[in-house]
Design an enzyme around this catalytic site. Structure first.
Site, PDB file in Angstrom:
ATOM      1  N   VAL A  65       7.172 -22.204  60.511  1.00 31.40           N
ATOM      2  CA  VAL A  65       6.222 -21.115  60.290  1.00 31.40           C
ATOM      3  C   VAL A  65       4.968 -21.667  59.618  1.00 31.40           C
ATOM      4  O   VAL A  65       5.060 -22.441  58.651  1.00 31.40           O
ATOM      5  CB  VAL A  65       6.847 -20.007  59.405  1.00 31.40           C
ATOM      6  N   ASP A 175      21.832  -9.466  62.420  1.00 32.52           N
ATOM      7  CA  ASP A 175      21.726 -10.655  61.578  1.00 32.52           C
ATOM      8  C   ASP A 175      21.056 -10.319  60.245  1.00 32.52           C
ATOM      9  O   ASP A 175      20.203 -11.067  59.758  1.00 32.52           O
ATOM     10  CB  ASP A 175      20.945 -11.761  62.300  1.00 32.52           C
TER      11      ASP A 175
END
Length: 433
Positions: A65, A175
């Site tokens: 990221v 998740d």
């Protein structure tokens, strides 16, 4: 936009100093992004020259990221770019694109905003998202071990609002874990953002399925029994279990189910029950009023589990003595929540008074500690009766009486788990022949 000459974070034009390094900020027009000796993307412009990469934010199993400047609209964005080896896997790329599609279809203040899906010049793929300044819940728990109840209730209430949007559209996150809950600090307390919809189960009509039946998706510590078994009949109640596991960790400093390996964690989830949070979190002053709420959230069968994350949030807040519902607490200043909880906590940690026969009742948004009952193991348990939250869809008996649900015989779950293991071994044997 402005930048810090020390850490190269990007800030809005009205910012003066970097809160991390204390440096005076300069306009990006007067600065240049740095170069990185091991990452050629830093300092470069990607996706047709639109996104200028300023720094690495984080690394994960799927990708890296970056914080970037969107040169077209002049805003700071986050770019999640797949690792080269991951970008070669068609299923991984399809899941990555699914994350974009699902997130883009769920515009909500508590779900991270996804702005685009791009192919990069180095043959990878990028997810363009709003840039958030804050920290993951995982980081907070590693540092502080547990959350104060007021911070937990506010976070859980906002989490419930964001997940309600997804669940109404029959989207199951699958998740949920502390790593995927991002906390943006404000004067009134945290502002929650739910991350990573790449593992979703879309139960809406005509939705494309990427997971083979029997495949296990998710993080073992926070996985529901039906998810651990890879069952086809999996819905939003799997997320309820995952959120309950997060709540348990936030108040006790430990996960509810633990084992040395992933498969053993799943076996433990299917065949055992966690300690009551008041026992596991005794060192942190967890009230016994939370035990019945968590017991219902950890029911093995989804049909008898707490129906929604909103009802779970209501139960947790009321276990700490709060009146109202998660919709009231989501945006209440954290200091005010703390004052209300502090006023009730001494009573909750003491011995609850016995209610007169027939005196248990619930008004709108009310919660009452009711009669003391003997549990199956002989311990005394206080039943908590709560009114359904405003706007709740269907309130049935299991939602309203947050007490001691009828237990299955203790041998049932281990027997079912053992039978499942034997069946899997038999199928594997037949396939190998």
């Amino acid at each position: 936009m402005k930048t810090c000459s020390a850490c190269f974070r990007l800030f809005s034009h009205d910012s003066g100093f970097c809160p991390v390094d204390g440096q005076r900020l300069v306009p990006v027009a007067e600065a240049s992004p740095p170069r990185h000796p091991e990452d050629r993307r830093v300092g470069a412009t990607l996706c047709g020259g639109r996104y200028q990469i300023w720094r690495i934010v984080a690394d994960g199993g799927m990708g890296r990221v970056y914080q970037a400047l969107d040169l077209k609209v002049g805003r700071s964005v986050a770019l999640k770019i797949l690792h080269p080896e991951v970008a070669l896997d068609e299923v991984s790329v399809e899941r990555f694109h699914r994350e974009f599609e699902v997130s883009a279809s769920l515009p909500h203040e508590h779900i991270v905003e996804v702005l685009g899906f791009e192919k990069t010049e180095d043959h990878s793929f990028a997810l363009v998202m709003e840039y958030l300044e804050g920290e993951e819940l995982r980081t907070v728990l590693k540092r502080d071990k547990v959350l104060p109840p007021e911070r937990l209730v506010r976070m859980l209430s906002q989490l419930a609002l964001g997940l309600a949007e997804a669940h109404e559209r029959k989207v199951v996150h699958r998740d949920l874990k502390p790593d995927n809950i991002f906390l943006v600090g404000t004067r009134d307390g945290d502002r929650v953002k739910i991350l990573d919809f790449g593992s979703v189960r879309d139960n809406s009509a005509g939705a494309k399925k990427l997971t083979v039946v029997g495949t296990t998706i998710g993080s073992p510590f926070y996985m529901s029994p039906e998810q651990a078994q890879g069952l086809l009949a999996l819905d939003h109640r799997a997320d309820v279990w995952s959120v309950a596991a997060i709540v348990f960790e936030c108040v006790t400093g430990r996960v509810p189910f633990h084992a040395s390996t992933g498969p053993m964690i799943l076996v433990t989830i299917m065949g055992s029950n966690p300690l009551p949070p008041s026992e596991a979190g005794k060192a942190y002053g967890v009230p016994a009023s939370l035990d019945a709420v968590m017991e219902k959230a950890f029911m093995k069968m989804p049909e008898v589990r707490i129906e929604s994350v909103g009802l779970l949030a209501d139960g947790v807040g009321r276990a700490y003595g709060l009146a109202g519902s998660h919709r009231d607490w989501a945006y209440m200043p954290q200091d005010e929540l703390a004052a209300r909880i502090r006023a009730m906590l001494p009573t909750l940690l003491g011995r609850p008074p016995k209610a007169p026969a027939g005196a248990v009742h619930a008004g709108a948004g009310a919660v009452h500690a009711g009669a003391v009952h003997a549990g199956a193991d002989g311990r005394q348990v206080v039943a908590v009766v709560a009114a359904p939250s405003p706007g709740a869809t269907e309130a049935f008996t299991e939602d309203i009486v947050m007490g001691v649900p009828q237990r299955l015989p203790r041998w049932v779950v281990p027997a079912v788990a053992g039978a499942a293991v034997l069946l899997c071994a038999l199928v594997a044997l037949l396939i190998s022949r």
